[in-house]
Design an enzyme around this catalytic site. Structure first.
Site, PDB file in Angstrom:
ATOM      1  N   CYS A   2       0.843  -1.194   0.000  1.00  0.00           N
ATOM      2  CA  CYS A   2       0.000   0.000   0.000  1.00  0.00           C
ATOM      3  C   CYS A   2       0.878   1.245   0.000  1.00  0.00           C
ATOM      4  O   CYS A   2       1.882   1.301   0.709  1.00  0.00           O
ATOM      5  CB  CYS A   2      -0.960   0.084   1.182  1.00  0.00           C
ATOM      6  SG  CYS A   2      -2.110  -1.276   1.255  1.00  0.00           S
ATOM      7  N   LYS A 594       5.563  -4.229  -4.125  1.00  0.00           N
ATOM      8  CA  LYS A 594       7.009  -4.156  -3.954  1.00  0.00           C
ATOM      9  C   LYS A 594       7.456  -4.494  -2.539  1.00  0.00           C
ATOM     10  O   LYS A 594       8.417  -5.199  -2.330  1.00  0.00           O
ATOM     11  CB  LYS A 594       7.475  -2.746  -4.323  1.00  0.00           C
ATOM     12  CG  LYS A 594       8.981  -2.549  -4.280  1.00  0.00           C
ATOM     13  CD  LYS A 594       9.635  -3.273  -5.414  1.00  0.00           C
ATOM     14  CE  LYS A 594      11.139  -3.174  -5.416  1.00  0.00           C
ATOM     15  NZ  LYS A 594      11.737  -4.249  -6.195  1.00  0.00           N
TER      16      LYS A 594
HETATM   17  C1  F6R Z   1      11.174 -10.703  -6.567  1.00  0.00           C
HETATM   18  C2  F6R Z   1      11.242  -9.772  -5.469  1.00  0.00           C
HETATM   19  C3  F6R Z   1      10.787 -10.245  -4.137  1.00  0.00           C
HETATM   20  C4  F6R Z   1      11.600  -9.576  -3.028  1.00  0.00           C
HETATM   21  C5  F6R Z   1      11.074  -9.984  -1.653  1.00  0.00           C
HETATM   22  C6  F6R Z   1      11.903  -9.389  -0.536  1.00  0.00           C
HETATM   23  O1  F6R Z   1      11.643 -10.153  -7.747  1.00  0.00           O
HETATM   24  O2  F6R Z   1      11.627  -8.648  -5.637  1.00  0.00           O
HETATM   25  O3  F6R Z   1      10.862 -11.623  -4.049  1.00  0.00           O
HETATM   26  O4  F6R Z   1      12.924  -9.959  -3.171  1.00  0.00           O
HETATM   27  O5  F6R Z   1       9.746  -9.567  -1.519  1.00  0.00           O
HETATM   28  O6  F6R Z   1      11.903  -8.008  -0.587  1.00  0.00           O
HETATM   29  P1  F6R Z   1      12.991  -7.135   0.151  1.00  0.00           P
HETATM   30  O7  F6R Z   1      14.298  -7.372  -0.508  1.00  0.00           O
HETATM   31  O8  F6R Z   1      12.495  -5.749   0.011  1.00  0.00           O
HETATM   32  O9  F6R Z   1      13.022  -7.600   1.576  1.00  0.00           O
END
Ligand code: F6R
Length: 599
Positions: A2, A594
């Protein structure tokens, strides 16, 4: 998950600012979106609301403000892009949510774990709910408190009743202030010459100011003519702690690229070079911490977990050091033997991933040391950590992680070489890998990748195998293909084939074989031959062609760093596969967001 964006200040174009801010935050969630702006002229009242309110299902994309919102020259507005948890993707469930009198507008990130109990209580008091969300209890609860106290203490008391990890921004029509509070999900406040901004991350704010405060958990900020930072528990005033962020505005834009994904794939060249030149002290620090610890765990989720897995091979091969690995969501079940001498290394791009955040909390209960490898300064994981190692990959806007993976593994490789007292060798390999990535990103090489894409684009399944470091690369390759192109992809350790997976191979099944010139080469080629014997279509990635490959995408031999350009090839392949399968916006894969801040 969000996106939250709000503005209060002297500019009359609050709604426009919020719309623009939300567009930059959309990668945090894109099921639906909405904006509320405080009405300052009475002409445009909608359904007796004291706010001009607009909500939509779908991506914000290139949306323009409705005529009502653009006509309302407001100095206070708040908006939200949603990733649905409670309640389907409908206009009613989109944020902002209002109270019965339509005087209080709330946007929210997180989950109100006790919303059913609160809702039950509020319904008994005759509050009328119009959505299925947990969020809607918040404006109604504030409405109750407002019967006996002022705006700020009502928000504080209502927020303190919520269970879970939450972040909210609230506007109350009779007031020219906005209030934000958080217990878990991130919030950043920006102080600009034309007023105050608050958002779930610094994207969107940097256009207006680089002077920010990262709100800590259990803090509340009241923004109007001035700023007041207060503790949510006791209500005491806290002196604002400003920081300056160093992201550039170009980092926030696509520039000449069609998608952030391909832009960020290209940015890996700079990222890897930057780390080779500037992260020597950080990698030494990480190496020393690992050296001193009795037991080290690296952990992360998704792509970051594959970086952590690669880390275990790198430390074993290069530094002869055993490092444990866990995916973030499983770590809680492995903590029994942590001690104050253990070292936990959470790896995260966003620094907000909830499974990593709660793993750190558990490790802290055991008094273990936390050394975070993280891209976002000021994020929750950054603040939780005793030692902080920044990735300097710049903002990653495509939901699919690319340059953050490269930055993570580059730092880990350099640290492993530091521990082996051979840092220069590590630096050299990173330069070599970066040179190779430059070649891979040239047009004539991409043409070769596109030829492979043409051959596999209509298939339903693809399998990827590797051994050792290339096993981590195979898992990352399969994740890139899955989430970008929606083709079913699975990565395996080459040795596992005969234990079941080979049953899936039929004539024409595409299979990527990651074959660096290391000790895995002969065995992985044997595995490729076993697949070829069952009719599989073999795509080899590595420094040396082989007669078993039906298609071949060459890399340089960069020794322990070869897997980095191999993964870049996979990223480019996944991106082009997505386009050729008709996916118009590979920056925002369906159902994803993300930053995963809910369990
Ligand atoms: C896949 C992707 C996700 C992140 C995961 C962890 O391309 O980006 O699998 O790697 O959600 O996110 P962070 O690195 O922000 O902890």
């Amino acid at each position: 998950m969000c996106g939250i964006f709000a503005y209060v200040g002297s500019d009359n174009k609050a709604s426009q600012k919020v719309l623009e801010g939300l567009k930059l935050l959309e990668y945090r969630g894109y099921d639906s979106w909405g904006i509320a702006s405080r009405i300052q002229n009475s002409k445009f009242k909608i359904q007796n609301s004291k706010f001009t309110l607009e909500k939509h299902v779908g991506k914000i994309g290139n949306a323009e403000l409705s005529s009502e919102l653009s006509a309302n020259s407001s100095q206070l507005a708040l908006g939200h892009t949603r990733w649905a948890t409670h309640g389907g993707v409908t206009v009613e469930n989109a944020h902002p949510h209002l109270d019965c009198k339509k005087e209080i507008a709330v946007i929210h990130n997180g989950i109100v774990e006790n919303f059913q109990e609160i809702k039950h209580e509020l319904v008994k008091k005759r509050h009328v709910f119009t959505s299925q969300t947990d969020t809607e209890v918040i404006p109604h609860l504030i409405e109750e408190y407002l019967k006996k106290e002022g705006f700020a203490s009502s928000v504080k008391d209502a927020f303190n009743r919520l269970k879970g990890l939450n972040a909210i921004v609230v506007a109350y029509a009779p007031s020219s202030e906005i209030i934000a509070a958080k217990t878990g999900s991130p919030l950043v406040m920006g102080h600009a010459t034309d007023g105050f901004y608050i958002a779930s991350d610094a994207s969107g704010i940097i256009k207006h100011t680089k002077k920010v405060i990262f709100l800590k958990d259990n803090e509340m900020v009241i923004l109007g003519k001035n700023i007041q930072l207060v503790s949510l528990s006791g209500g005491q005033k806290i002196t604002p702690r400003y920081e300056t962020i160093n992201w550039k505005i170009e980092d926030e834009e696509k520039g000449a690229y069609k998608h952030f994904l391909i832009k960020e794939i290209h940015e890996q060249l700079n990222v890897i070079e930057y780390i080779a030149l500037n992260s020597l002290a950080d990698s030494n620090k990480l190496a020393n911490l690992i050296d001193k610890a009795f037991g080290t765990f690296m952990l992360g989720c998704g792509t970051a977990s594959y970086a952590a897995l690669a880390g275990t091979y790198l430390f074993s091969r290069i530094a002869k050091k055993h490092v444990n690995f866990s995916i973030g969501s499983e770590f809680t079940y492995l903590i029994d033997y942590l001690t104050p001498e253990s070292l936990v290394i959470p790896i995260s791009q966003s620094g907000e991933t909830i499974d990593v955040v709660s793993s750190i909390e558990h490790a802290k209960e055991k008094s273990s040391k936390i050394a975070a490898v993280v891209n976002v300064r000021g994020s929750t994981i950054y603040r939780q950590a005793d030692e902080k190692i920044l990735l300097y990959a710049g903002p990653e806007k495509a939901v699919v992680g690319t340059k953050s993976f490269t930055a993570m593994v580059a730092i880990l490789l350099l640290s492993a070489f530091s521990l082996a007292k051979k840092q220069n060798e590590g630096k050299k390999l990173l330069h070599q890998a970066s040179k190779n990535i430059r070649d891979i990103l040239k047009e004539n090489y991409i043409k070769e990748i596109k030829k492979v894409v043409e051959k596999i684009k209509k298939k339903e399944h693809i399998y990827i195998i590797g051994r050792g470091l290339s096993y981590a690369a195979a898992l990352e390759t399969s994740l890139k293909i899955k989430e970008t192109s929606y083709m079913h992809a699975e990565g395996f350790a080459g040795g596992e084939l005969k234990h079941g997976v080979i049953a899936l191979i039929e004539k024409g099944t595409p299979c990527i074989v990651i074959a660096p010139l290391d000790e895995t080469y002969d065995d992985i080629i044997s595995n490729a031959a076993e697949i070829a014997a069952r009719g599989g279509f073999i795509i080899g990635i590595g420094p040396k062609n082989n007669s078993v490959f039906d298609a071949f995408l060459p890399t340089e031999d960069c020794r322990d760093a070869t897997f980095i350009p191999q993964v870049v090839i996979a990223q480019v392949l996944a991106y082009n596969l997505a386009l050729s399968r008709g996916i118009s916006d590979p920056d925002k894969p369906r159902n994803l967001a993300k930053s995963v801040t809910v369990k």
